[in-house]
Design an enzyme around this catalytic site. Sequence first.
Site, PDB file in Angstrom:
ATOM      1  CG  ASP A 117      -0.202  -0.166   2.545  1.00 31.27           C
ATOM      2  OD1 ASP A 117       1.032  -0.328   2.524  1.00 31.27           O
ATOM      3  OD2 ASP A 117      -0.860  -0.166   3.606  1.00 31.27           O
ATOM      4  CG  HIS A 118       3.478   2.405   3.022  1.00 30.10           C
ATOM      5  ND1 HIS A 118       2.474   1.651   3.568  1.00 30.10           N
ATOM      6  CD2 HIS A 118       3.837   3.295   3.990  1.00 30.10           C
ATOM      7  CE1 HIS A 118       2.243   2.055   4.814  1.00 30.10           C
ATOM      8  NE2 HIS A 118       3.063   3.060   5.095  1.00 30.10           N
ATOM      9  CG  ASP A 168       2.217   1.562   9.280  1.00 26.93           C
ATOM     10  OD1 ASP A 168       2.772   1.874   8.219  1.00 26.93           O
ATOM     11  OD2 ASP A 168       1.495   2.353   9.939  1.00 26.93           O
ATOM     12  NE  ARG A 199       2.982   9.667  12.356  1.00 23.61           N
ATOM     13  CZ  ARG A 199       3.294   8.382  12.382  1.00 23.61           C
ATOM     14  NH1 ARG A 199       3.791   7.802  11.303  1.00 23.61           N
ATOM     15  NH2 ARG A 199       3.140   7.682  13.480  1.00 23.61           N
ATOM     16  CB  SER A 216       7.347   6.241  10.679  1.00 27.36           C
ATOM     17  OG  SER A 216       7.945   5.058  10.240  1.00 27.36           O
ATOM     18  NE  ARG A 241       9.514   6.078   8.005  1.00 30.04           N
ATOM     19  CZ  ARG A 241       9.093   7.266   7.572  1.00 30.04           C
ATOM     20  NH1 ARG A 241       9.947   8.211   7.303  1.00 30.04           N
ATOM     21  NH2 ARG A 241       7.823   7.506   7.396  1.00 30.04           N
TER      22      ARG A 241
END
Length: 649
Positions: A64-65, A119, A379, A539, A541
């Site tokens: 999806d990203h 996520d 965000r 995030s 990440r």
Amino acid sequence: MNFTLTEKILRDHLVEGSYEPGKEIGIRIDQTLTQDATGTMAYLQFESMGLSKIETELSVSYVDHNTVQVGFENADDHRYLQTIAKKYGIHFSRPGNGICHQVHLERFGRPGKTLLGSDSHTPTCGGLGMIAIGAGGLDVAVAMGGGAYYLTCPKVIKVNLEGKLPDWVTAKDVILKVLNELTTKGNVGCVCEYGGVGARTLTVPERATITNMGAETGVTTSLFASDEETWKFLAAQGRGDQWLPLESDENAEYDRVLDIDLSDLEPLMAAPHSPGRIVPVSDLEGMAVDQVMIGSCTNSSYVDLMTVAGMLKGRRLVPGVSLGVAPGSRQVLQMIAENGTLSDLLAFGARILESACGFCIGNSMSPKTDSVSIRTSNRNFKGRSGTPSANVYLASPTVAAAAALKGEITDPRNLEMEFPRVRMPERFKIDDSMIIPPLPEGERAKISIYRGPNIGAPPANDPMPENLRGRIAIKVEDYVTTDHIMPAGSRLKYRSNVPKYSEFVFEPLDPEFSKRAAELRDQGIHNLIVAGVSYGQGSSREHAALCPMYLGVKAVMAKSIERIHAANLVNFGIVPLTFVSESDYDSLAKDDDVEIPGIRAAIEGDNEVIEAFDKTAGNRVLLKTELSKRQREMLIAGGLLPYTVRKKR
Ligand code: MIC
Ligand code: SF4
């Protein structure tokens, strides 16, 4: 007993430690989710564990990203993920099927279960009465392999909702109000549990908007009870049999109670450049707007888009504004296509985007220089939209639609129109044909994994040295987010290629950082980062730890470090340290040589405070190591992977 809902679910999943807030516990994970930008690394790490299949009840890999596919990199990653899913028994949600959190809520989330996702907005599924937590990809890989997930046993904040939302005021305003009260810092180690009669008036997608953006407060997760509304939603998704009632005990005790009367709320916005800068829309009325973006995992449900379309139908977009709409899932898009709403949006002048993260992560639809962009996402960190000079305001779909109608920030209550009341459908469109189910076990052996040239094995770290001799390679201020450390947007396509992606570490703050750090690393000098409050917000990440590790960063010295990022640092063998006295932050300067003699022994020996010497300035600085025994062992080994391998031997 009088348990909170949080405690009930966590106790039910406890595999290590005892339920004592503040202490580390290990829990069993029932479900995992990954998305492509964090997923490739998570699955590379899963592969390196040498297991033949996943051990969870359900694991889903979403794409999806990175769906813009400029160049071959994204497509390579997608195919890698698809073959991995086939081989190991994972569901694969194809690109175009929607944003992981929206789709997981619709098709997979279940009350009472635990979900770990790579996520930070994984708490979205807390709207269904589950404990859903965001973590680094490596933690998710370990959970897929059947390993426990470790977290600080949380303090529980009750958000007691009274009353009922007035027309035009939405779930987004509830979470913006909560952000106004809790702010974006100081909530690490807490869970927000929503209750009260007001909570019962909210539908699951509304609850999910609230738990989704709860991530911005820094809490571990947020959740609602599983009640009749939950049943209605699951039944409408054809999953009524997965419902069970779940709520906190009547006399459960909370660490803090926050009372909010929904009837008193007004439309709110988060002003640039933090989700915590809350302002009433009425204070900003009249400000000219350049762009309006409706979508993201916070506000892209069927009711959200139907409400927006109800406001825009039969009208025209003002010439100075660009409007983008990204439905959260293929389910939402198909439903608005079939009932004609998509046509209404097109007739108004909306640009329809793919059901994906897209604009939210800054890989498309960047606004113009010095613009004002109103977005329904979660965000608005500086530069995240892809335009460093843009001013992004976060708002509800009704406020966003009002801006598209008027070309300026407008309180929707002042529009001369009737509120388009939209009900949640009794039956959603169910078509899972873009979700590839796992292959039967017997057929998996013949699957070979596709690896394009963009996919490289994750680099390994060295064990902790006896003494740390390093240089302060960068000194940053308060509230540095993972978007500052490891920018996404146009750089996102390098997520599976650590050496390449590492060229962009701290790019928005100091474009020379990567080069300088790599030179020091090559001379055998460790790099150190000095930071202010809430370092690593945002995030999940893990590249914000993995790439600095690749560049030779060995410790972060900060006023405070956010939960997921601190865990990611440890997972990659970087020591998270916080100042005993915050004023020491001022005494350290970029390029200072700093030594931490005996760092290994101090970590092994359970020291809670260690000494660092700034050789350049001649200062001594005391640093806290708030680490569990397990984290200390990980740091000694050089991170979670070498630690796991060592434990297996
Ligand atoms: C985000 O909203 O910042 C992201 C992009 O979804 C990240 C994950 C990532 O960086 O891949 C998140 O929230 O964890
Ligand atoms: Fe995607 Fe944005 Fe949600 Fe992150 S916050 S998962 S980028 S939609």
